[in-house]
Design a protein around this motif. Sequence first.
Motif, short mmCIF file in Angstrom:
data_model
loop_
_atom_site.label_atom_id
_atom_site.label_comp_id
_atom_site.label_asym_id
_atom_site.label_seq_id
_atom_site.Cartn_x
_atom_site.Cartn_y
_atom_site.Cartn_z
N GLU A 1 0.83 -1.30 0.01
CA GLU A 1 -0.17 0.14 0.02
C GLU A 1 0.85 1.37 0.00
O GLU A 1 0.61 2.32 -0.81
CB GLU A 1 -0.89 -0.12 1.22
CG GLU A 1 -2.12 -0.99 0.90
CD GLU A 1 -3.06 -1.16 2.32
OE1 GLU A 1 -2.81 -0.16 3.26
OE2 GLU A 1 -3.67 -1.87 2.56
N PHE A 2 2.01 1.21 0.73
CA PHE A 2 2.68 2.27 0.75
C PHE A 2 3.45 2.69 -0.65
O PHE A 2 3.59 3.63 -1.06
CB PHE A 2 3.96 1.91 1.68
CG PHE A 2 5.14 3.15 1.63
CD1 PHE A 2 4.66 4.18 2.39
CD2 PHE A 2 6.37 2.94 1.19
CE1 PHE A 2 5.86 5.40 2.38
CE2 PHE A 2 7.30 4.22 0.96
CZ PHE A 2 7.01 5.26 1.72
N LYS A 3 3.74 1.64 -1.33
CA LYS A 3 4.52 1.78 -2.77
C LYS A 3 3.35 2.16 -3.62
O LYS A 3 3.59 3.19 -4.35
CB LYS A 3 4.75 0.25 -3.26
CG LYS A 3 6.16 -0.29 -2.48
CD LYS A 3 7.44 0.39 -3.14
CE LYS A 3 8.65 -0.26 -2.34
NZ LYS A 3 9.62 0.41 -2.63
N VAL A 4 2.23 1.66 -3.59
CA VAL A 4 1.01 2.24 -4.31
C VAL A 4 0.79 3.86 -4.24
O VAL A 4 0.94 4.55 -5.02
CB VAL A 4 -0.24 1.40 -4.25
CG1 VAL A 4 -1.35 2.24 -4.95
CG2 VAL A 4 0.07 0.00 -4.98
N GLY A 5 0.92 4.29 -2.89
CA GLY A 5 0.81 5.57 -2.45
C GLY A 5 1.90 6.45 -3.07
O GLY A 5 1.60 7.39 -3.37
N GLN A 6 3.00 5.82 -2.88
CA GLN A 6 4.16 6.47 -3.32
C GLN A 6 4.13 6.79 -4.88
O GLN A 6 4.48 8.05 -5.29
CB GLN A 6 5.60 5.66 -2.98
CG GLN A 6 6.74 6.38 -3.28
CD GLN A 6 8.06 5.64 -3.00
OE1 GLN A 6 7.85 4.66 -2.72
NE2 GLN A 6 9.04 6.35 -2.99
N MET A 7 3.73 5.86 -5.50
CA MET A 7 3.55 6.00 -7.10
C MET A 7 2.65 6.76 -7.44
O MET A 7 2.74 7.73 -8.43
CB MET A 7 3.44 4.71 -7.62
CG MET A 7 4.58 3.50 -7.42
SD MET A 7 4.52 2.10 -8.46
CE MET A 7 2.86 1.76 -8.79
N GLU A 8 1.53 6.93 -6.76
CA GLU A 8 0.42 8.21 -6.96
C GLU A 8 0.79 9.30 -6.87
O GLU A 8 0.62 10.29 -7.49
CB GLU A 8 -1.00 7.62 -6.19
CG GLU A 8 -1.63 6.37 -6.80
CD GLU A 8 -2.82 5.98 -5.95
OE1 GLU A 8 -3.17 6.80 -4.86
OE2 GLU A 8 -3.70 4.97 -6.12
N ALA A 9 1.61 9.27 -5.64
CA ALA A 9 2.02 10.88 -5.42
C ALA A 9 2.81 11.52 -6.23
O ALA A 9 3.23 12.43 -6.95
CB ALA A 9 2.82 10.90 -3.91
N GLU A 10 4.01 10.32 -6.82
CA GLU A 10 4.85 10.89 -7.99
C GLU A 10 4.35 11.16 -8.90
O GLU A 10 4.55 12.33 -9.78
CB GLU A 10 5.95 9.60 -8.05
CG GLU A 10 6.84 9.47 -6.83
CD GLU A 10 7.89 8.43 -7.11
OE1 GLU A 10 7.65 7.26 -8.23
OE2 GLU A 10 8.80 7.93 -6.24
N LYS A 11 3.29 10.29 -9.58
CA LYS A 11 2.43 10.68 -10.81
C LYS A 11 1.88 12.08 -10.63
O LYS A 11 1.92 12.81 -11.45
CB LYS A 11 1.54 9.86 -11.06
CG LYS A 11 2.03 8.49 -11.67
CD LYS A 11 0.72 7.57 -11.88
CE LYS A 11 1.40 6.14 -12.40
NZ LYS A 11 0.03 5.21 -12.52
N ARG A 12 1.17 12.30 -9.40
CA ARG A 12 0.52 13.69 -9.13
C ARG A 12 1.59 14.89 -9.25
O ARG A 12 1.27 15.91 -9.92
CB ARG A 12 -0.10 13.69 -7.85
CG ARG A 12 -1.35 12.97 -7.63
CD ARG A 12 -2.07 13.02 -6.16
NE ARG A 12 -3.00 12.17 -6.39
CZ ARG A 12 -3.58 11.70 -5.27
NH1 ARG A 12 -2.95 12.17 -3.98
NH2 ARG A 12 -4.59 10.89 -5.09
#
Length: 108
Positions: free
Chosen positions: A38-49
């Motif tokens: 879940e942390f990795k998914v959140g990190q990838m979403e934050a990087e995309k934003r």
Amino acid sequence: MAMIGPTEILLIFIVIVLLFGATKLPELARSMGQSMGEFKVGQMEAEKRYENMKNQVNQPAQSADDIALTRAQRMAKNLNIDIKGKSDEQLLAEIEKKLAEQEVASKK
């Protein structure tokens, strides 16, 4: 600083087993794995934003007047040609003239 050897790792593992019990370890490992996922998914979403926001900031803003202009009008405006009251054909003729002048000036 000393490196952690096999003895220290074994000691840490024994302390963990004593604290949580052998039956809780698989559950603990599973929940840690899910949390990391879940942390990795959140990190990838934050990087995309962040990338999207960075791209939006770097794009020049267009005014409502610029959006309504035709391609010929935008080209003429970029070449500092007055576009008021002129048709696209007139603007294209002036653009060609201006580009020819710039070409001659660049050859000198």
